[in-house]
Design an enzyme around this catalytic site. Structure first.
Site, mmCIF file in Angstrom:
data_model
loop_
_atom_site.group_PDB
_atom_site.id
_atom_site.type_symbol
_atom_site.label_atom_id
_atom_site.label_comp_id
_atom_site.label_asym_id
_atom_site.label_seq_id
_atom_site.Cartn_x
_atom_site.Cartn_y
_atom_site.Cartn_z
ATOM 1 N N GLU A 17 103.531 22.727 -70.364
ATOM 2 C CA GLU A 17 102.738 23.064 -69.177
ATOM 3 C C GLU A 17 101.407 23.666 -69.618
ATOM 4 O O GLU A 17 101.371 24.502 -70.521
ATOM 5 C CB GLU A 17 103.509 24.079 -68.323
ATOM 6 C CG GLU A 17 102.730 24.500 -67.080
ATOM 7 C CD GLU A 17 103.507 25.462 -66.209
ATOM 8 O OE1 GLU A 17 104.580 25.077 -65.714
ATOM 9 O OE2 GLU A 17 103.041 26.604 -66.040
ATOM 10 N N THR A 48 99.194 23.196 -63.844
ATOM 11 C CA THR A 48 99.431 24.094 -62.702
ATOM 12 C C THR A 48 98.333 23.955 -61.643
ATOM 13 O O THR A 48 97.244 23.421 -61.894
ATOM 14 C CB THR A 48 99.531 25.571 -63.134
ATOM 15 O OG1 THR A 48 98.260 25.965 -63.638
ATOM 16 C CG2 THR A 48 100.595 25.783 -64.181
ATOM 17 N N HIS A 78 100.902 19.828 -60.442
ATOM 18 C CA HIS A 78 101.552 20.764 -59.521
ATOM 19 C C HIS A 78 100.758 20.757 -58.212
ATOM 20 O O HIS A 78 99.543 20.530 -58.206
ATOM 21 C CB HIS A 78 101.551 22.189 -60.078
ATOM 22 C CG HIS A 78 102.312 22.364 -61.366
ATOM 23 N ND1 HIS A 78 102.793 23.582 -61.777
ATOM 24 C CD2 HIS A 78 102.677 21.487 -62.326
ATOM 25 C CE1 HIS A 78 103.421 23.447 -62.939
ATOM 26 N NE2 HIS A 78 103.351 22.192 -63.298
ATOM 27 N N GLY A 109 104.427 27.871 -53.696
ATOM 28 C CA GLY A 109 103.337 28.751 -54.105
ATOM 29 C C GLY A 109 103.537 30.150 -53.540
ATOM 30 O O GLY A 109 104.468 30.400 -52.764
ATOM 31 N N ASP A 110 102.690 31.073 -53.958
ATOM 32 C CA ASP A 110 102.722 32.452 -53.459
ATOM 33 C C ASP A 110 101.374 32.754 -52.847
ATOM 34 O O ASP A 110 100.341 32.324 -53.361
ATOM 35 C CB ASP A 110 103.012 33.429 -54.610
ATOM 36 C CG ASP A 110 104.435 33.258 -55.132
ATOM 37 O OD1 ASP A 110 105.360 33.190 -54.291
ATOM 38 O OD2 ASP A 110 104.610 33.151 -56.352
ATOM 39 N N ALA A 124 108.897 24.458 -50.056
ATOM 40 C CA ALA A 124 108.661 23.334 -50.968
ATOM 41 C C ALA A 124 109.425 22.083 -50.525
ATOM 42 O O ALA A 124 108.914 20.963 -50.659
ATOM 43 C CB ALA A 124 109.077 23.728 -52.385
ATOM 44 N N TYR A 144 115.427 28.400 -60.171
ATOM 45 C CA TYR A 144 115.385 29.796 -60.643
ATOM 46 C C TYR A 144 116.751 30.226 -61.193
ATOM 47 O O TYR A 144 117.641 30.605 -60.412
ATOM 48 C CB TYR A 144 114.949 30.703 -59.475
ATOM 49 C CG TYR A 144 113.583 30.298 -58.971
ATOM 50 C CD1 TYR A 144 112.434 30.892 -59.476
ATOM 51 C CD2 TYR A 144 113.440 29.244 -58.064
ATOM 52 C CE1 TYR A 144 111.179 30.461 -59.078
ATOM 53 C CE2 TYR A 144 112.180 28.809 -57.656
ATOM 54 C CZ TYR A 144 111.059 29.424 -58.170
ATOM 55 O OH TYR A 144 109.808 28.991 -57.777
ATOM 56 N N HIS A 148 115.557 33.189 -57.001
ATOM 57 C CA HIS A 148 114.164 33.441 -56.620
ATOM 58 C C HIS A 148 114.054 34.875 -56.123
ATOM 59 O O HIS A 148 114.968 35.376 -55.459
ATOM 60 C CB HIS A 148 113.746 32.436 -55.531
ATOM 61 C CG HIS A 148 112.311 32.545 -55.146
ATOM 62 N ND1 HIS A 148 111.902 33.184 -54.004
ATOM 63 C CD2 HIS A 148 111.185 32.119 -55.759
ATOM 64 C CE1 HIS A 148 110.573 33.127 -53.927
ATOM 65 N NE2 HIS A 148 110.118 32.477 -54.986
ATOM 66 N N GLN A 175 112.266 28.217 -63.794
ATOM 67 C CA GLN A 175 111.464 29.412 -64.072
ATOM 68 C C GLN A 175 111.808 29.891 -65.478
ATOM 69 O O GLN A 175 112.899 29.600 -65.991
ATOM 70 C CB GLN A 175 111.827 30.488 -63.027
ATOM 71 C CG GLN A 175 111.073 31.778 -63.132
ATOM 72 C CD GLN A 175 109.576 31.569 -63.009
ATOM 73 O OE1 GLN A 175 108.935 31.156 -63.967
ATOM 74 N NE2 GLN A 175 109.018 31.852 -61.839
HETATM 75 P P1 FAD Z 1 110.754 27.191 -52.258
HETATM 76 O O1 FAD Z 1 111.655 26.180 -52.852
HETATM 77 O O2 FAD Z 1 110.137 26.894 -50.931
HETATM 78 O O3 FAD Z 1 111.579 28.555 -52.179
HETATM 79 C C1 FAD Z 1 110.934 29.796 -51.880
HETATM 80 C C2 FAD Z 1 111.938 30.772 -51.306
HETATM 81 O O4 FAD Z 1 112.320 30.349 -49.995
HETATM 82 C C3 FAD Z 1 113.249 30.870 -52.099
HETATM 83 O O5 FAD Z 1 113.697 32.199 -51.994
HETATM 84 C C4 FAD Z 1 114.182 29.924 -51.360
HETATM 85 O O6 FAD Z 1 115.557 30.281 -51.533
HETATM 86 C C5 FAD Z 1 113.713 30.093 -49.925
HETATM 87 N N1 FAD Z 1 113.869 28.877 -49.090
HETATM 88 C C6 FAD Z 1 113.642 27.600 -49.476
HETATM 89 N N2 FAD Z 1 113.848 26.763 -48.431
HETATM 90 C C7 FAD Z 1 114.196 27.546 -47.368
HETATM 91 C C8 FAD Z 1 114.524 27.273 -46.014
HETATM 92 N N3 FAD Z 1 114.541 26.027 -45.532
HETATM 93 N N4 FAD Z 1 114.823 28.325 -45.196
HETATM 94 C C9 FAD Z 1 114.813 29.610 -45.671
HETATM 95 N N5 FAD Z 1 114.518 29.920 -46.959
HETATM 96 C C10 FAD Z 1 114.202 28.911 -47.791
HETATM 97 N N6 FAD Z 1 102.895 28.652 -58.288
HETATM 98 C C11 FAD Z 1 101.611 28.243 -58.107
HETATM 99 O O7 FAD Z 1 100.914 28.806 -57.271
HETATM 100 N N7 FAD Z 1 101.081 27.212 -58.831
HETATM 101 C C12 FAD Z 1 101.807 26.527 -59.763
HETATM 102 O O8 FAD Z 1 101.301 25.586 -60.398
HETATM 103 C C13 FAD Z 1 103.162 26.936 -59.997
HETATM 104 N N8 FAD Z 1 103.949 26.288 -60.897
HETATM 105 C C14 FAD Z 1 105.259 26.650 -61.033
HETATM 106 C C15 FAD Z 1 106.078 25.933 -61.916
HETATM 107 C C16 FAD Z 1 107.426 26.269 -62.079
HETATM 108 C C17 FAD Z 1 108.280 25.468 -63.028
HETATM 109 C C18 FAD Z 1 107.974 27.374 -61.352
HETATM 110 C C19 FAD Z 1 109.414 27.758 -61.543
HETATM 111 C C20 FAD Z 1 107.173 28.095 -60.473
HETATM 112 C C21 FAD Z 1 105.816 27.742 -60.298
HETATM 113 N N9 FAD Z 1 104.987 28.428 -59.401
HETATM 114 C C22 FAD Z 1 103.695 28.025 -59.219
HETATM 115 C C23 FAD Z 1 105.495 29.600 -58.671
HETATM 116 C C24 FAD Z 1 106.127 29.228 -57.310
HETATM 117 O O9 FAD Z 1 105.132 28.734 -56.449
HETATM 118 C C25 FAD Z 1 106.769 30.502 -56.738
HETATM 119 O O10 FAD Z 1 107.888 30.852 -57.509
HETATM 120 C C26 FAD Z 1 107.111 30.507 -55.257
HETATM 121 O O11 FAD Z 1 107.437 31.841 -54.884
HETATM 122 C C27 FAD Z 1 108.290 29.635 -54.865
HETATM 123 O O12 FAD Z 1 108.005 28.317 -54.963
HETATM 124 P P2 FAD Z 1 109.164 27.213 -54.730
HETATM 125 O O13 FAD Z 1 108.501 25.909 -54.781
HETATM 126 O O14 FAD Z 1 110.305 27.458 -55.618
HETATM 127 O O15 FAD Z 1 109.559 27.572 -53.211
#
Ligand code: FAD
Length: 288
Positions: A17, A48, A78, A109-110, A124, A144, A148, A175
């Site tokens: 990455e 990213t 990403h 994302g955050d 996502a 995760y 998460h 992660q």
């Molecule tokens: P999600 O899968 O949407 O999950 C987020 C939270 O919501 C989790 O707690 C999950 O359990 C919960 N959830 C999911 N679906 C639902 C639902 N339907 N109802 C209720 N709760 C739900 N961030 C960046 O900004 N840019 C990047 O390039 C980037 N690259 C990354 C690469 C990797 C390999 C990893 C592991 C993380 C990366 N991140 C990046 C960070 C990531 O954006 C954060 O960890 C973010 O907080 C969660 O993203 P996610 O896609 O896992 O979210």
């Protein structure tokens, strides 16, 4: 090539990455990173996506296109829900398609307080489904091993992960984590939950105490005692910490491969020398 085709070939996938250069760094510095990474022939390189809006994230697209077309290595761009609304996603997808980039890591994302979040996609899983519906892209997602940070419990986290896979995620990248037992326990749980797509283990070499403490506080990964001893002993000695951190990552990777993981995703922090050292040390291990 869709990345899910890389798996199941009897060897461990190895990917890297990179992130777009910071505003303060020359944009050309990415060439130095990629020149170094091409020597280790990763199966793919992911790029990213920043929190700073889609305009800023043109760089992600440009670097992914560079990796694909100039370095001839499959690229994964990403893309996050918080920084890209439906219009941004449509535009980026059509540009990536034109560039020949076939793989996307779909993320929530955050929220960055400096930029109001886009709201077209909440989780996502919604972005995964939307991109798969376009039909042209391989779609991956994040997972995760320690749960998460926002998740109330591991069960709901894995339930939402299953929804993300059912929505069309074909491959997962984890992660970072430092205790392989956390990853093996997670793998067992997700397989029981019926999640059967390939999962890559995310490995970040520890090179500086401050950066690792920052990462850990952001993502919630725990530090096992073996690693806290290393930090306590070598934290003030950058060269020694670098050697010990690389040795720790190599040890982690060889144990993961011995345990049968399908892929290793190295968070390179744009440091090709460290990536080369690690890749060189696991070259034979990966083929067994
Ligand atoms: P999600 O899968 O949407 O999950 C987020 C939270 O919501 C989790 O707690 C999950 O359990 C919960 N959830 C999911 N679906 C639902 C639902 N339907 N109802 C209720 N709760 C739900 N961030 C960046 O900004 N840019 C990047 O390039 C980037 N690259 C990354 C690469 C990797 C390999 C990893 C592991 C993380 C990366 N991140 C990046 C960070 C990531 O954006 C954060 O960890 C973010 O907080 C969660 O993203 P996610 O896609 O896992 O979210």
């Amino acid at each position: 090539m869709k990345l899910c085709e890389l798996f199941g070939q009897g060897r461990t996938v190895f990917s890297c990455e990179v992130f777009p250069p910071k505003k303060t760094a020359p944009v050309d510095s990415i060439y130095q990173t990629l020149d170094g990474l091409k020597d280790i022939r990763p199966d793919f390189i992911s790029v990213t996506f920043g929190a700073g809006g889609s305009q800023v994230n043109q760089t992600t697209r440009e670097i992914a296109a560079l990796i694909e077309n100039q370095y001839h290595i499959p690229a994964m761009a990403h893309l996050t829900c918080v920084a890209a609304g439906k219009e941004d996603v449509d535009r980026l997808l059509s540009e990536l398609k034109e560039d020949g980039v076939e793989n996307i890591l779909a993320l929530r994302g955050d929220v960055n307080p400096a930029y109001p979040p886009k709201t077209d996609f909440k989780y996502a899983g919604e972005l995964v489904r939307y991109i798969r519906e376009q039909g042209d892209f391989g779609v991956s997602a994040a997972c995760y091993p320690e749960g998460h940070l926002e998740s109330p419990d591991p069960v709901s986290d894995i339930r939402h992960l299953k929804e993300k896979v059912d929505a069309g995620a074909q491959h997962l990248v984890s992660q970072l984590f430092f205790d392989n037992d956390d990853f093996f326990r997670f793998l067992e749980r997700v397989r029981i939950a019926g999640i059967n797509v390939p999962i890559e283990a995310g490995i970040m070499p520890v090179l500086s105490e401050s950066s690792i403490q920052r990462m850990v506080s952001m993502c919630g990964a725990s530090l096992p005692s073996k690693l806290t001893r290393i930090l306590a002993r070598y934290g003030d000695h950058p060269e020694a910490l670098r050697e010990a951190g690389i040795a720790y990552a190599i040890d982690q990777i060889s144990d993961l491969i011995a345990g049968g993981v399908e892929g290793i995703h190295l968070y390179t922090m744009n440091n090709p020398d460290v990536a080369k050292q690690i890749a060189g040390s696991i070259a034979s291990i990966r083929k067994v």
